[in-house]
Design a protein around this motif. Structure first.
Motif: not given
Length: 277
Positions: A133, A65, A58-59, A62-63, A37, A127-131
């Motif tokens: 990343l 990548g 942060y969103k 994540i959007r 990454y 947010l990052f747990e779900q993504s």
């Protein structure tokens, strides 16, 4: 003849001392994942997009990548605020230190004239747990709270399934990780402090030692996060050549800089451009 032998012995001893002072750890299994990454500096932010170190930034990362680099401060109630400066003057227009606030009090402030609040670390991690990343978590020690900050940050990170590494300019934070949480990927942040006038009131010899990674012996870092413009530092090159330590460059602001860093095998923390374009 004996003079030459004595000189050689002295040089060998100095080389051994230097190697011990700059020692690094290598071979952590998480690098296989972390190297995949690029990392958005304080989130993917910018004018008319999102304030730095905001949930929106942060969103946005994540959007697209990207992983994210973020900053963590320990507040007086033990909660962790995600913001770069200790003072809220630049980011929220308030002449107050985040270390003097509680979680309830910090929510009264808004970032860069927007509706975005200063997030807590426990608000960011889901947010990052779900993504899936990764994060580069920078510990911002203040007033000698390095151990308490490191311990509190690890305690919160333990609650979430997030891929991360931890870094800090303060080698005492990284030393705490070495002693108490050796399984965590840990990194020493550095730069040429004397060139940039950073370091506050710290003595120049100490700043020189920090900039030349002579405190590695305290923490044995897994990576060195070094300012991109200072990357020709001799001690940094030594650590890469002798210990094969991973280098991360901050802050990359152009695609050209990114290409230079990545061609050398370095990870990048970027800002002000989209690496995908």
């Amino acid at each position: 003849m004996w003079t030459v032998i004595l000189i050689v012995i002295i040089l060998l001893l100095l080389a051994e001392i230097f190697a011990l002072l700059t020692v690094c750890r290598r071979g952590h299994s998480y690098w296989t994942l972390l190297r995949k990454y690029r990392y958005a500096h304080r989130g993917y932010h910018g004018k008319d997009l999102a304030p730095e170190n905001s949930l929106l930034a942060y969103k946005e990362a994540i959007r697209r990548g990207f992983g994210v680099e973020l900053d963590v401060h320990l507040m007086k109630d033990g909660n962790l605020a995600v913001i770069h400066d200790a003072s809220l003057l630049r980011t929220a227009g308030a002449d107050v230190l985040v270390e003097d606030l509680t979680a309830e009090e910090v929510k009264r402030y808004r970032l860069e004239g927007t509706d975005e609040q200063i997030p807590l670390l426990e608000e960011v991690l889901p947010l990052f747990e779900q993504s899936g990343l990764p994060l580069v978590v920078e510990l911002k020690a203040e007033r000698g709270n390095h151990d308490a900050l490191a311990a509190a940050t690890c305690a919160v990170l333990d609650k979430y399934k997030v891929l991360y590494c931890i870094e800090s300019f303060d080698p005492r934070c990284i030393r705490w990780l070495k002693k108490n949480r050796p399984e965590i990927v840990r990194g020493q942040l550095s730069e040429n402090f004397l060139r940039h006038g950073d370091g506050g009131n710290m003595p120049k010899p100490l700043l020189w030692a920090l900039g030349n990674l002579l405190t590695n012996c305290l923490a044995k870092p897994d990576f060195i996060a070094y300012r991109f413009s200072d990357r020709d530092n001799l001690c940094l090159r030594w650590c890469r050549w002798f210990y094969h330590v991973q280098e991360i460059n901050w802050t990359i602001i152009t695609k050209e800089e990114m290409c230079v860093a990545e061609s050398a095998g370095n990870l990048v923390i970027f800002q002000d451009f989209d690496p995908r374009l």
